[in-house]
Structure formats: structure tokens, C-alpha cells
Design a protein around this motif. Sequence first.
Motif, short mmCIF file in Angstrom:
data_model
loop_
_atom_site.label_atom_id
_atom_site.label_comp_id
_atom_site.label_asym_id
_atom_site.label_seq_id
_atom_site.Cartn_x
_atom_site.Cartn_y
_atom_site.Cartn_z
N VAL A 1 0.87 -1.18 0.00
CA VAL A 1 0.00 0.00 0.00
C VAL A 1 0.91 1.23 0.00
N PHE A 2 0.81 2.01 -1.07
CA PHE A 2 1.64 3.21 -1.25
C PHE A 2 0.76 4.46 -1.19
N ARG A 3 1.15 5.39 -0.35
CA ARG A 3 0.47 6.70 -0.31
C ARG A 3 1.26 7.67 -1.19
N ILE A 4 0.58 8.28 -2.14
CA ILE A 4 1.22 9.22 -3.05
C ILE A 4 1.53 10.51 -2.30
N THR A 5 2.73 11.03 -2.49
CA THR A 5 3.15 12.23 -1.77
C THR A 5 3.59 13.31 -2.76
N GLY A 6 3.91 14.47 -2.22
CA GLY A 6 4.42 15.56 -3.05
C GLY A 6 3.31 16.31 -3.76
N GLY A 7 3.69 17.44 -4.36
CA GLY A 7 2.74 18.25 -5.10
C GLY A 7 1.57 18.70 -4.25
N SER A 8 0.37 18.52 -4.78
CA SER A 8 -0.84 18.98 -4.07
C SER A 8 -1.42 17.90 -3.16
N HIS A 9 -0.75 16.76 -3.05
CA HIS A 9 -1.30 15.66 -2.25
C HIS A 9 -1.31 16.01 -0.76
N LYS A 10 -2.44 15.72 -0.12
CA LYS A 10 -2.63 16.07 1.28
C LYS A 10 -2.68 14.85 2.19
N GLY A 11 -2.41 13.66 1.67
CA GLY A 11 -2.46 12.45 2.48
C GLY A 11 -3.83 11.81 2.44
N TRP A 12 -3.99 10.80 3.26
CA TRP A 12 -5.29 10.11 3.31
C TRP A 12 -6.37 11.07 3.79
N SER A 13 -7.58 10.84 3.34
CA SER A 13 -8.71 11.61 3.85
C SER A 13 -8.91 11.31 5.33
N LYS A 14 -9.24 12.34 6.08
CA LYS A 14 -9.52 12.14 7.51
C LYS A 14 -10.98 11.76 7.75
N ASN A 15 -11.84 11.92 6.72
CA ASN A 15 -13.27 11.66 6.89
C ASN A 15 -13.65 10.27 6.40
N VAL A 16 -12.89 9.27 6.89
CA VAL A 16 -13.14 7.88 6.52
C VAL A 16 -13.13 7.04 7.80
#
Length: 513
Positions: free
Chosen positions: A199-214
Motif C-alpha cells: 500500500v503506497f500513499r502518493i506524496t508531493g505536489g498537491s497531495h494532502k495524504g489520506w482523507s480524515k473523513n473515513v
Amino acid sequence: MLQSLKQWFGAKSPPALTSMLPTDAETNPLMLQFFTWEALHPELSWWGHFDEEIPRLAELGITHVWLPPPNKAAATDGRGYDAYDLWDLGEFEQKGSIVTRWGTRDEFLSACKKAKQHGIAILIDAVLNHKLGADRAETFQAVRVNEKNRLETKDKPREIEGWTAFDFPGRGDKYSSFKWNQNHFNGLDWDQRTETKGVFRITGGSHKGWSKNVDKELGNYDYLLGLDINYSDPAVQEETKRWAQWILETTGAAGFRLDAIKHIDRQFLISWLRHARKTSPMGNGLFAVAEYWSGDVRLVLPYVKAFKGKAAFFDVPLHMNLHHASTHYSRYDLRGLMHKSLVEARPKDAVTFVDNHEVEGQSLESWVGSHFKTQAYAIILLRPEGYPCVFYGDLYPGTECSHEATQVNLTKLIRARKLYAYGPTTHYPLDKNCVGFVRMGDPKHDGCAVILSNKEDRDDAFIHTIRMNVGRKYAGVIFHSLLTEGGEVEIDADGWGSFTCFPNAAQVWVKEV
């Protein structure tokens, strides 16, 4: 408990089914899930099969049909949950085929039109959590996370190659010119460069991480599978809202079944539903039912509260009760069958079901045994609480999960729901292995008496008897058994009758058969 729930939900959480189901219907509404996981017809396309069945379904009393995802899948025979292109309904040469597993766009739209003419509302299975089957790989920064705790990283961010670009070469810009790329996703499960799965989380640019509303399972359950859609991106939000308006206008559908909502940003989903209702002629009557898969009603209720009546929820806790009842046989106390279910806590937010494609040999398997299917369906079809959904695999013969006795009895129970399941309910809990209830009827419908048993007994002479009152208006009337032939009960002057049921079975008693 119920009073505390009312206070907790507050006045701003109206029950969903109140606005989504008609209040002036002459007969009880009923939903049907018209597919199984392995569903295929030997001669017709699936849409052609549905089209052929519509008159029969209307006669049975089916008012809503939940159809499989109509979109082009990543695999040629994919069910649509491996969503590639939501805008392709079986029209374009993509992923090795023009047709979807279910048929062509024309067949689909023709069946939708015919269903509407017969008074059956179509529900679109909306797969909004993820995409699969990208057309190109891209290079970007990502960090591998712990699969058991997605908030914990396993190494430093690094450059990986991921299949994240969707160009839709077969469809081009028809219906939508939006092209997906790595900016539109939060995570993925494959690094092409190192051929590493994880499981890879995409980083950099405009990425803000996983949604907190899950959901908070696994630390953060934003990622489920494939390419996880990034709903913090405004362009993604607008694209998905445009699709909702388009699919409703194109098909004439009455609403949605929302797939895998515990993994989707719930604030976006709420705004998405608000937009769909705003742009639909159905307004607040637009139907929506959400799949939040958990057998713990304490986890489901916060989601129900958050949606504030904008979606009903499948009652997975009740389904798990039915599953446990079937696996524990006579050890299970039937008097607690509805305990800790959504239909007990919020009956007008609950879509009840016995089984569906999720439990049909899949990872979430919790199948209700065939020996308890009739009792389970009697509970959801003949009691007043909740909105029941029947499973195709239980109603139709020849499926991979079919059972002849279930099909015969279910057809009779559907008829009983249409003709007799009305009016106030009186409960008669005889003991842990046998319970009964009476629907008293209303000015337009006679009522019925129902008995359920899970008793395992080898004594052929044994039979359950419960004395139940069906009302003085039936004094001297003979009630007949609906699920077996030949049974009769005479009602006394005060409305009482001694109703019977064989062990490990169900029985429905009605004025006429």
C-alpha cells in the motif's frame, strides 16, 4: 436506548426512508438485487434477461431494482466493481470489448425505460471509491505504509512508477473530456519499477495524504484497493458530480446504491448526494442506500447520523444476526434476533437483507444457511420495520447459490408481503426456539400470523403451537397455512387461534390462500 438515540441523533437527522419511499402506495414497497457475483444468462445478455423479467417482477410487487454496476470494467468479464470508465455503459471498444459483462448500452437503457413503464425504479450501483485498469504508467513520489496501520510509514518517500493515467482512447472526449492522472489519486498497491506490491500513499505536489473523513479501521481506511480516488481534488469532485447528473438523466434511474462508503470521504459523499438531489427532478425523493460493511451497529450509527437522512444504510448487523442464527441452530435465542441491529435502532434508515453478492463466497462471507433462509426472509418481509431487499440468488433457480425450497417459499413470502403484511404488530415470543407475531391488517388489507422456529427435533410428531390474537373481526373465520398445504385454524369469538409450525421452519397463516 431508543430515547437516548433520538436525543443523540437530534431533530436534524430525519429518517432517510421517510422521504425516499412513497407514503401513498397501496402495497408495501420491495427492493430486489438483480444479480449474483457469478451472474450470467445462458442465452441472453444480463440486461436482456432483466428486460424479460420486468413484467413478472412488477406483478410480484418489486418497486426498486438494484442493478450491477453498468460501467466498463478493467477486466473484460469484470462485474464493474473494478471500475475503469464510469461513462462507458457498453458503447466503446475499451478493455478488449465493447459490451460490459452485462450487455450493451442500448440494452441497458431499453431495460431501464421498460422498468420505469412498469413502475419499477432503477438503482445505479455507484462505484466511487477506486479505479482500475489505467492506460499508462506515471512516475511520482510515494511512501509505502503499514498495511495494518495506514498511518504508519515503512520507509522514506521515493520515486515509483504507478499505473495511474486514464486516457480512455476508445471513448475519447465523448460525455466527458476529463483524463485521470496521479494527482487524482491518494494511493495504489503496485510499484511497477520494483515490481513491488503493497500500500503506497502518493506524496508531493498537491497531495494532502489520506482523507480524515473515513473509517478508522486499520488506522485510516481510505485505501481499499486499486487506485484510491482523491476527493480533496476539486476537479475530481466536479467530475464525479457531473457523472451523477448524467447517469440519472441518461437512464431515468431513481437513485443509487453507494459502494464501500467507509473508504470514501464522507463529507464529499454528502455533498455529492446533495448535488444529485438538487439536479434531479426527484429532489429529496431520490433514493440512496449506502454499504457500510460492519456487523457492529455502534460503528454504523455514527455514519447514519453524519448523513442526516441523505442515505439509508444496509443493515449488516441484522444480516450478521441471521448468519449467526443459521450457524448456531437451536442454540440461538430467536427472541434476540433483532437486537443490536440497525432496524432496531433506526428502522426508517435501515435496508434489511438476508444475503447479497458480498457474502456469496467472497472475502466478507457470512452466508445464511439454507435451513434458515425462509425464517430470515419472513422476518424482513413480514415485519413493518425497515425496507427489505431480496437477493436474486435466493429467488431464481439455477444460480450458483440457489436452493429450491428457498425459491418456492420466498415467492410465497413476497406475495404475503404484498397482500397481508399490514397494520400494527403484536409479538408472541413463546421460547428461545419459537417466536410468533401478528400483523393486524388495515382497512384495505387482511393481516397475517407468522411463526418462526429454529428447533432441531427428530421427533416427527412434535409441532410448535402458539395461541395468538388476530382480532375479533375474524371470529369464526378459517385461517390457512401459506407455506404448506392443508393447514387450517379456526378463530374463536375473541379473535384467538392456536397457530402451529413445524420445527426448524416458518409458517404464515392468512385468511385466504
